[in-house]
Design a protein around this motif. Structure first.
Motif, PDB file in Angstrom:
ATOM      1  N   TYR A 128       0.816  -1.208   0.000  1.00 23.94           N
ATOM      2  CA  TYR A 128       0.000   0.000   0.000  1.00 23.94           C
ATOM      3  C   TYR A 128       0.853   1.263   0.000  1.00 23.94           C
ATOM      4  O   TYR A 128       2.044   1.230   0.319  1.00 23.94           O
ATOM      5  N   SER A 129       0.210   2.364  -0.372  1.00 21.88           N
ATOM      6  CA  SER A 129       0.881   3.661  -0.429  1.00 21.88           C
ATOM      7  C   SER A 129       1.277   4.099   0.977  1.00 21.88           C
ATOM      8  O   SER A 129       0.467   4.039   1.902  1.00 21.88           O
ATOM      9  N   SER A 130       2.486   4.577   1.103  1.00 24.70           N
ATOM     10  CA  SER A 130       2.979   4.951   2.430  1.00 24.70           C
ATOM     11  C   SER A 130       2.255   6.159   3.009  1.00 24.70           C
ATOM     12  O   SER A 130       2.263   6.362   4.218  1.00 24.70           O
ATOM     13  N   ASP A 131       1.619   6.951   2.141  1.00 23.40           N
ATOM     14  CA  ASP A 131       0.935   8.146   2.625  1.00 23.40           C
ATOM     15  C   ASP A 131      -0.559   7.931   2.860  1.00 23.40           C
ATOM     16  O   ASP A 131      -1.298   8.882   3.093  1.00 23.40           O
ATOM     17  N   SER A 132      -1.012   6.686   2.807  1.00 23.12           N
ATOM     18  CA  SER A 132      -2.441   6.416   2.939  1.00 23.12           C
ATOM     19  C   SER A 132      -2.931   6.654   4.362  1.00 23.12           C
ATOM     20  O   SER A 132      -2.478   5.998   5.297  1.00 23.12           O
ATOM     21  N   PRO A 133      -3.893   7.572   4.566  1.00 21.16           N
ATOM     22  CA  PRO A 133      -4.411   7.816   5.915  1.00 21.16           C
ATOM     23  C   PRO A 133      -5.272   6.670   6.439  1.00 21.16           C
ATOM     24  O   PRO A 133      -5.436   6.512   7.636  1.00 21.16           O
ATOM     25  N   LEU A 134      -5.809   5.863   5.519  1.00 19.92           N
ATOM     26  CA  LEU A 134      -6.680   4.770   5.942  1.00 19.92           C
ATOM     27  C   LEU A 134      -5.916   3.492   6.248  1.00 19.92           C
ATOM     28  O   LEU A 134      -6.432   2.602   6.919  1.00 19.92           O
ATOM     29  N   LEU A 135      -4.682   3.412   5.771  1.00 24.68           N
ATOM     30  CA  LEU A 135      -3.884   2.206   5.978  1.00 24.68           C
ATOM     31  C   LEU A 135      -2.702   2.443   6.918  1.00 24.68           C
ATOM     32  O   LEU A 135      -1.863   1.575   7.099  1.00 24.68           O
ATOM     33  N   LYS A 136      -2.668   3.619   7.531  1.00 28.28           N
ATOM     34  CA  LYS A 136      -1.570   3.933   8.446  1.00 28.28           C
ATOM     35  C   LYS A 136      -1.623   3.028   9.680  1.00 28.28           C
ATOM     36  O   LYS A 136      -2.697   2.592  10.109  1.00 28.28           O
ATOM     37  N   GLY A 137      -0.452   2.735  10.215  1.00 25.59           N
ATOM     38  CA  GLY A 137      -0.390   1.900  11.412  1.00 25.59           C
ATOM     39  C   GLY A 137      -0.372   0.412  11.136  1.00 25.59           C
ATOM     40  O   GLY A 137      -0.303  -0.391  12.074  1.00 25.59           O
ATOM     41  N   LEU A 138      -0.419   0.032   9.850  1.00 26.61           N
ATOM     42  CA  LEU A 138      -0.379  -1.386   9.490  1.00 26.61           C
ATOM     43  C   LEU A 138       1.065  -1.802   9.211  1.00 26.61           C
ATOM     44  O   LEU A 138       1.905  -0.965   8.872  1.00 26.61           O
ATOM     45  N   PRO A 139       1.368  -3.085   9.332  1.00 24.11           N
ATOM     46  CA  PRO A 139       2.714  -3.545   8.977  1.00 24.11           C
ATOM     47  C   PRO A 139       2.955  -3.418   7.474  1.00 24.11           C
ATOM     48  O   PRO A 139       2.045  -3.063   6.715  1.00 24.11           O
ATOM     49  N   ALA A 172      -6.437  -3.529  -4.710  1.00 27.65           N
ATOM     50  CA  ALA A 172      -6.996  -3.929  -3.413  1.00 27.65           C
ATOM     51  C   ALA A 172      -7.693  -2.780  -2.690  1.00 27.65           C
ATOM     52  O   ALA A 172      -8.565  -3.014  -1.850  1.00 27.65           O
ATOM     53  N   ALA A 173      -7.309  -1.529  -2.992  1.00 31.19           N
ATOM     54  CA  ALA A 173      -7.960  -0.368  -2.370  1.00 31.19           C
ATOM     55  C   ALA A 173      -7.744   0.854  -3.250  1.00 31.19           C
ATOM     56  O   ALA A 173      -6.727   0.963  -3.944  1.00 31.19           O
ATOM     57  N   VAL A 174      -8.716   1.758  -3.221  1.00 30.58           N
ATOM     58  CA  VAL A 174      -8.615   3.000  -3.985  1.00 30.58           C
ATOM     59  C   VAL A 174      -8.929   4.177  -3.069  1.00 30.58           C
ATOM     60  O   VAL A 174      -9.628   4.036  -2.066  1.00 30.58           O
ATOM     61  N   ARG A 175      -8.406   5.343  -3.460  1.00 25.92           N
ATOM     62  CA  ARG A 175      -8.671   6.560  -2.680  1.00 25.92           C
ATOM     63  C   ARG A 175      -8.649   7.759  -3.598  1.00 25.92           C
ATOM     64  O   ARG A 175      -7.763   7.901  -4.441  1.00 25.92           O
ATOM     65  N   ARG A 176      -9.631   8.619  -3.426  1.00 24.46           N
ATOM     66  CA  ARG A 176      -9.690   9.886  -4.158  1.00 24.46           C
ATOM     67  C   ARG A 176     -10.426  10.907  -3.292  1.00 24.46           C
ATOM     68  O   ARG A 176     -11.611  10.741  -3.015  1.00 24.46           O
ATOM     69  N   ASP A 177      -9.717  11.911  -2.834  1.00 27.20           N
ATOM     70  CA  ASP A 177     -10.314  12.954  -1.989  1.00 27.20           C
ATOM     71  C   ASP A 177     -10.972  12.320  -0.762  1.00 27.20           C
ATOM     72  O   ASP A 177     -10.300  11.691   0.032  1.00 27.20           O
ATOM     73  N   ASN A 178     -12.293  12.465  -0.626  1.00 24.06           N
ATOM     74  CA  ASN A 178     -13.032  11.940   0.533  1.00 24.06           C
ATOM     75  C   ASN A 178     -13.538  10.517   0.314  1.00 24.06           C
ATOM     76  O   ASN A 178     -14.318   9.994   1.119  1.00 24.06           O
ATOM     77  N   ILE A 179     -13.099   9.888  -0.765  1.00 24.25           N
ATOM     78  CA  ILE A 179     -13.586   8.551  -1.138  1.00 24.25           C
ATOM     79  C   ILE A 179     -12.485   7.524  -0.890  1.00 24.25           C
ATOM     80  O   ILE A 179     -11.353   7.685  -1.362  1.00 24.25           O
ATOM     81  N   PHE A 180     -12.815   6.472  -0.159  1.00 23.82           N
ATOM     82  CA  PHE A 180     -11.876   5.377   0.082  1.00 23.82           C
ATOM     83  C   PHE A 180     -12.647   4.080  -0.036  1.00 23.82           C
ATOM     84  O   PHE A 180     -13.817   3.992   0.366  1.00 23.82           O
ATOM     85  N   ALA A 181     -12.027   3.063  -0.621  1.00 21.33           N
ATOM     86  CA  ALA A 181     -12.726   1.786  -0.769  1.00 21.33           C
ATOM     87  C   ALA A 181     -11.732   0.642  -0.822  1.00 21.33           C
ATOM     88  O   ALA A 181     -10.594   0.800  -1.289  1.00 21.33           O
ATOM     89  N   THR A 182     -12.178  -0.506  -0.346  1.00 18.25           N
ATOM     90  CA  THR A 182     -11.347  -1.703  -0.341  1.00 18.25           C
ATOM     91  C   THR A 182     -12.044  -2.831  -1.088  1.00 18.25           C
ATOM     92  O   THR A 182     -13.254  -3.023  -0.958  1.00 18.25           O
ATOM     93  N   GLN A 183     -11.260  -3.582  -1.868  1.00 13.70           N
ATOM     94  CA  GLN A 183     -11.804  -4.769  -2.522  1.00 13.70           C
ATOM     95  C   GLN A 183     -11.943  -5.897  -1.509  1.00 13.70           C
ATOM     96  O   GLN A 183     -12.846  -6.722  -1.588  1.00 13.70           O
ATOM     97  N   ILE A 196      -8.287  -0.509   9.919  1.00 12.03           N
ATOM     98  CA  ILE A 196      -8.786   0.327   8.829  1.00 12.03           C
ATOM     99  C   ILE A 196     -10.082   1.025   9.242  1.00 12.03           C
ATOM    100  O   ILE A 196     -10.281   2.214   8.968  1.00 12.03           O
ATOM    101  N   ILE A 197     -10.964   0.304   9.931  1.00 13.41           N
ATOM    102  CA  ILE A 197     -12.200   0.914  10.412  1.00 13.41           C
ATOM    103  C   ILE A 197     -11.895   2.028  11.407  1.00 13.41           C
ATOM    104  O   ILE A 197     -12.490   3.116  11.348  1.00 13.41           O
ATOM    105  N   GLU A 198     -10.945   1.786  12.288  1.00 10.21           N
ATOM    106  CA  GLU A 198     -10.531   2.816  13.248  1.00 10.21           C
ATOM    107  C   GLU A 198     -10.002   4.055  12.515  1.00 10.21           C
ATOM    108  O   GLU A 198     -10.334   5.197  12.860  1.00 10.21           O
ATOM    109  N   ASN A 199      -9.183   3.835  11.487  1.00 10.63           N
ATOM    110  CA  ASN A 199      -8.643   4.948  10.714  1.00 10.63           C
ATOM    111  C   ASN A 199      -9.747   5.709   9.979  1.00 10.63           C
ATOM    112  O   ASN A 199      -9.711   6.943   9.886  1.00 10.63           O
ATOM    113  N   PHE A 200     -10.734   4.986   9.474  1.00 16.16           N
ATOM    114  CA  PHE A 200     -11.854   5.640   8.785  1.00 16.16           C
ATOM    115  C   PHE A 200     -12.662   6.499   9.758  1.00 16.16           C
ATOM    116  O   PHE A 200     -13.089   7.606   9.414  1.00 16.16           O
TER     117      PHE A 200
END
Length: 204
Positions: A128-139, A172-183, A196-200
């Protein structure tokens, strides 16, 4: 309040329970008007792309979602089929128009390895992208639970927030502005999914 879109094609109970477990004020919204009070929206989905779009239109969700997400910029989380219908087009059972929030198409997975079966079912590691706010804190390479035969091919690679390898690169996941989604399914992915739910929930 977190509003879960109940359009008749979602794994709603497990999604509801996961958000409630994380301490969220969450509500199943079977009427589009119920979403008006939602600070954030969850769009789940299980099944076929054209059926999901048909339900969203006929139940009146499409118009309300477009306004809340695109105009009012309320954060939204799509899950599985809920992610796929955010694309412009889907190729499941013919050519069908999606919500158009993420430029791209939803196409069938075609693994280069003939030994890999479709649908893609089970646990798989993502990058995943290192700058992802929804995936932060994951290994570095966490694993999540997938169940799907189609995936999104984004027009702009910058919208791909995560990917996995399944006989080739699969979104596996997409993000654009206020939109985030996971496959994959966060609600079925144990601690990593709950992260991820906590981050959302804390996402602005």
């Amino acid at each position: 309040m977190i509003g879960i879109v109940d359009h008749g094609m979602g794994n709603l109970l497990s999604v509801f329970n996961a958000f409630e477990y994380m301490g969220a004020d969450v509500e199943l919204c079977g009427d589009p008007r119920d979403l008006e009070d939602a600070d954030k929206i969850v769009l789940p989905g299980v099944g076929a792309f054209p059926d999901c779009m048909k339900n969203l239109k006929e139940l009146g969700f499409q118009e309300v979602l477009n306004r809340l997400v695109l105009e009012e910029k309320r954060p939204v989380l799509g899950i599985c089929l809920g992610m796929q219908v955010m694309a412009e087009w889907g190729e499941e059972f013919g050519e069908h128009q999606g919500l158009g929030w993420i430029p791209g198409r939803v196409v069938r997975i075609r693994p280069e390895d003939p030994g890999l079966k479709v649908p893609h079912v089970g646990w798989n590691n993502i990058r995943y992208s290192s700058d992802s706010p929804l995936l932060k804190g994951l290994p570095e390479s966490p694993d999540f639970y997938f169940v799907h035969s189609f995936h999104m091919e984004c027009t702009d690679p910058a919208h791909v927030d995560a990917w996995c390898d399944y006989g080739g690169r699969v979104t596996a996941a997409v993000r654009r502005d206020n939109i985030f989604a996971t496959q994959f399914h966060p609600e079925k992915s144990q601690d990593f999914g709950l992260k991820i739910i906590e981050n959302f929930l804390s996402w602005h």
